[in-house]
Design an enzyme around this catalytic site. Structure first.
Site, mmCIF file in Angstrom:
data_model
loop_
_atom_site.group_PDB
_atom_site.id
_atom_site.type_symbol
_atom_site.label_atom_id
_atom_site.label_comp_id
_atom_site.label_asym_id
_atom_site.label_seq_id
_atom_site.Cartn_x
_atom_site.Cartn_y
_atom_site.Cartn_z
ATOM 1 C CG ASP A 187 47.364 56.677 60.833
ATOM 2 O OD1 ASP A 187 46.618 55.880 60.227
ATOM 3 O OD2 ASP A 187 47.554 56.591 62.061
ATOM 4 C CE LYS A 218 44.191 42.582 55.164
ATOM 5 N NZ LYS A 218 44.597 43.740 54.324
ATOM 6 C CE1 TYR A 231 45.650 40.771 57.994
ATOM 7 C CE2 TYR A 231 45.252 38.440 57.544
ATOM 8 C CZ TYR A 231 45.774 39.665 57.170
ATOM 9 O OH TYR A 231 46.433 39.785 55.967
ATOM 10 C CB SER A 258 44.077 38.290 53.656
ATOM 11 O OG SER A 258 44.689 37.119 54.168
#
Length: 253
Positions: free
Chosen positions: A59, A163, A159, A146
């Protein structure tokens, strides 16, 4: 950097962008450690790539897990390449019909996408700084940001924040690790054919593809992997975030 015979650690290596990168690097003569969760297909993926590929069940948010994966990589030779592809998406509005987004969802995205990336970077760089200089450098770290970092859509707050942080740490990390001859880069993919995208309907996938000016399609993981290889091989690429998106600029939602 001529990476033949060297070692790479690729997180999220069991599928999507990570597996494509591991495949490309293996074909280029690099020994690759695929780091992914125990429940992933990482072991099978590594076996399919051949004897120079290895699986590390880990992980990215666990210090012990990542340290063990780094130790596995260093047991194979000089760890010179790290590619962080592990990440998740949680699509929820700040305030939806059922109320505000659960803070635990935000924490989970930041924990994996940001802290997981930093965790791998810090433990890998600690080892990379001690490998011999090869020409002009010791190694390179490539992170995955992203396009959401720059034009995130409604429902992508957590998100996009994670990013954007990955994009933001690129230059200061590159400046810091320059003293050790280690480069740091980031790729900001647009809409790509990944397991995240596979869960969407054909209608949504078609709509996303149509928003890409050219080529008007979803990106292919192999194209991401090709850029990773070029970054590895080009020593002047450092401290920069490269958009890989077919000129898409995401609409609000």
């Amino acid at each position: 950097m001529d990476a033949r015979g060297e070692v790479a650690l690729v997180t999220g290596g069991a599928s999507g962008l990570g597996l494509a990168t591991a495949t490309r690097l293996t074909a280029a003569g690099v020994k690759v450690v695929l780091l992914d969760l125990p429940r992933s297909d990482g072991r099978e993926a590594a076996a399919a790539l051949g004897s120079t590929a290895h699986f590390a069940s880990a992980d990215v948010t666990s210090e012990d897990d990542v340290r063990a994966a780094v130790e596995l990589a260093t047991s194979l030779g000089h760890l010179r390449i790290v590619v962080n592809c592990a990440g998740i998406v949680v699509g929820k509005r700040l305030v939806g019909r059922s109320g505000p987004i659960p803070l635990s969802d935000v924490e989970r995205v930041l924990h994996i996408n940001l802290l997981g990336t930093v965790n791998v970077m810090r433990l890998a760089a600690d080892v990379m700084q001690d490998v011999p200089v090869d020409g002009e450098e010791r190694g390179v770290i490539v992170n995955t940001a992203s396009v959401a970092a720059f034009d995130g859509q409604i429902g992508q707050t957590a998100y996009a924040a994670s990013k954007a942080a990955v994009a933001g740490l690129t230059l200061p990390a590159a400046r810091e690790l320059a003293r050790s001859c280690i480069r740091v880069m980031a790729i900001a993919p647009g809409t790509f054919e990944t397991p995240m995208m596979a869960g969407m309907s054909d209608e949504v996938r078609t709509s996303l593809a149509s928003q890409v000016p050219h080529p008007s399609r979803l990106g292919r993981p192999a194209e991401f992997a090709a850029l990773v290889q070029h970054i590895v091989e080009n020593p002047m690429l450092n401290g920069e975030v490269i958009r890989l998106d077919g000129a898409i600029r995401m609409t609000p939602g």
